[in-house]
Design an enzyme around this catalytic site. Structure first.
Site, short mmCIF file in Angstrom:
data_model
loop_
_atom_site.label_atom_id
_atom_site.label_comp_id
_atom_site.label_asym_id
_atom_site.label_seq_id
_atom_site.Cartn_x
_atom_site.Cartn_y
_atom_site.Cartn_z
N GLN A 310 0.82 -1.20 0.00
CA GLN A 310 0.00 0.00 0.00
C GLN A 310 0.87 1.26 0.00
OE1 GLN A 310 -3.13 0.65 -0.40
NE2 GLN A 310 -3.05 2.83 0.13
N GLU A 311 1.99 1.20 0.69
CA GLU A 311 2.84 2.38 0.81
C GLU A 311 3.63 2.66 -0.48
OE1 GLU A 311 3.21 4.65 3.02
OE2 GLU A 311 2.02 3.87 4.69
N SER A 312 4.22 1.63 -1.07
CA SER A 312 5.17 1.88 -2.17
C SER A 312 5.02 0.94 -3.35
CB SER A 312 6.60 1.73 -1.63
OG SER A 312 6.85 0.37 -1.27
N TYR A 437 -7.01 3.80 3.09
CA TYR A 437 -5.73 3.14 3.35
C TYR A 437 -5.94 1.81 4.07
CZ TYR A 437 -0.98 2.77 5.44
OH TYR A 437 0.26 2.36 5.85
#
Length: 483
Positions: A310-312, A437
């Site tokens: 999800q972050e990168s 998120y």
């Protein structure tokens, strides 16, 4: 003396006859008053039969049906024991033979006269639709079904809905004695052109099988409930109805439903396909780092991998416009606090992110229990613990409690509104972002748990659905690239 002896014998016979009559009366009438619920309470446990598929049963005991059943036994002060079966007929047989006290697992209440006459049901706790799904062909209207072969589970609401369609031509239906996964396997292998499953099964399985398409519904909303053997006295059913009334009135039912179904409301087909490719190309070099972070913190490595994606999207060189960097997108300040000297070093980034998430998890108030505790920590990973607590303060200001994710996600977006954020400690935040998120991470985590099952989880996979490769494992229909 002979006459006296006969009188004494007659007297004793009358006395023993009375004693026997009293004994039989007590036995018959006394035991008839011992109801099903009394028997269960004396045993100290409730025996529940449940379908043996991942949506309803797993080794962690954290499916929707298992959670609701556990809340019921906690409410009654009993132990809970599950008995798993692979078909609806086996489920009913377990009730009839007394192997289980009740049945759970997405059971649809049949219309009057359509179900087995010796089965009764609790009040419903949710509704489902029966849906036609397909993979490689294009279905738009019901009249197209006779030209195709369908797959449906035997003795189910899906089968009844398909059989009662107002179509003049006969249908070619493959009746499957098994679970929903067996039906989807037939569809994936090309043994069927379409399948009929319920809307909750569709929502649950489509991230794992993104080739599935929804054609149309073939039923009105149908109630889902618990099932009981009608030959019992009904006391357990009454207790179940009282419990379901209670959890609905107190809002607990909505919370449980959201915990298990809330993140499945939206589906991004393209996103899941991209995720599938990245599992094969980007995850392998990072997996050891996620497992090391999990070993250090006690978190599931698949959860950490879901956060990293999800972050990168698992890019070690990722850099955002706000200056966060690396696989786990750590800020410069957070990196310093965690001892991360190079945020673009994937090993340092992953282990730092694992420590950061574990720390946030520990800071969530003690009265908030899992899984909500984990969702709170993930939201804080995105927006900061201060803003998460500000959202809870907004809730408290309007006399509400935000101890569950289903509550908190309603208040987080208010951190954008000056009428609310100007009275908070940490001020403005894009509070709608952590809601999306957390939802995305929950989806990715579900997919990774499916693709990389633990030994306990792998034991629950049906024959033919086991992982083919101990390294990179994709669900069966993910490997079949239809349009």
């Amino acid at each position: 003396m002979h006459i006296l002896a006969r009188q004494r014998l007659l007297k004793r016979t009358i006395i023993w006859a009375c004693v026997g009559l009293i004994t039989v009366t007590v036995f018959l009438f006394g035991f008839s008053r011992i109801g099903h619920m009394d028997t269960i309470e004396r045993a100290g446990e409730l025996r529940v039969v449940i379908a043996n598929d991942p949506r309803h049963f797993n080794a962690h005991g954290d499916t929707l049906e298992m959670t609701l059943a556990r809340k019921f036994t906690d409410h009654l002060g009993l132990e809970l024991r599950f008995h798993t079966v692979d078909s609806q007929e086996e489920l009913r047989r377990a009730l009839r033979l007394g192997l289980a006290d009740m049945a759970v697992g997405g059971i649809v209440v049949p219309d009057l006269g359509q179900g087995p006459p010796d089965m009764v049901y609790s009040r419903p706790y949710m509704d489902v639709l029966q849906q036609v799904v397909y993979k490689s062909n294009s279905l738009q209207v019901v009249d197209e079904l006779p030209a195709l072969q369908g797959a449906v589970r035997a003795n189910t609401a899906q089968y009844r809905a398909l059989r009662t369609l107002a179509i003049e031509q006969p249908l070619d239906i493959q009746v499957v004695n098994g679970t929903t996964e067996a039906v989807l396997k037939a569809l994936g292998n090309g043994e069927a052109d379409y399948a009929v499953i319920d809307s909750n099964d569709h929502a649950y399985y489509r991230p794992f099988y993104p080739s599935l398409r929804h054609a149309f519904d073939i039923s009105a909303p149908q109630p889902v409930a618990w099932k009981f053997y009608a030959n019992k006295d009904g006391s357990l059913r009454a207790a179940a109805n009282n419990f379901l009334d209670h959890v609905e009135a107190t809002g607990q039912l909505e919370i449980v439903l959201d915990q298990h179904l809330g993140h499945l409301r939206e589906f991004d087909y393209v996103g899941v396909r991209r995720f599938e490719r990245h599992v094969n190309t980007r995850l392998p070099p990072l997996r050891d780092f996620f497992e090391a972070g999990a070993e250090e913190t006690g978190l599931d490595w698949r959860l950490l991998a879901a956060v990293g994606y999800q972050e990168s999207h698992w890019r070690a060189d990722a850099v955002s416009p706000t200056g966060v960097r690396g696989v786990m997108m750590l800020t410069l300040r957070t990196s310093g606090e965690l001892g991360v000297t190079n945020r673009l070093d994937p090993e340092q980034s992953v282990r730092g992110g694992a420590r950061y998430l574990a720390g946030l998890y520990g800071r969530v108030p003690d009265n908030i229990e899992d899984p909500d505790r984990l969702w709170f920590a993930l939201a804080a990973y995105n927006v900061g613990m201060g803003h998460v607590m500000d959202a809870r303060r907004i809730a408290a200001a309007v006399d509400e409690e935000a101890d569950y994710w289903t509550d908190l996600r309603e208040y987080l977006p208010l951190l954008r509104d000056p009428d609310y954020y100007r009275f908070t400690r940490y001020g403005f935040a894009r509070g709608d972002e952590p809601v999306v998120y957390v939802q995305n991470i929950r989806r990715y985590y579900d997919l990774l748990r499916w693709m990389f099952p633990t030994e306990d989880e792998a034991e629950l996979l049906l024959p033919g659905l086991e992982p083919d490769n101990p390294g990179i494992v994709l669900p069966p229909l993910l490997q079949l690239h239809g349009p």
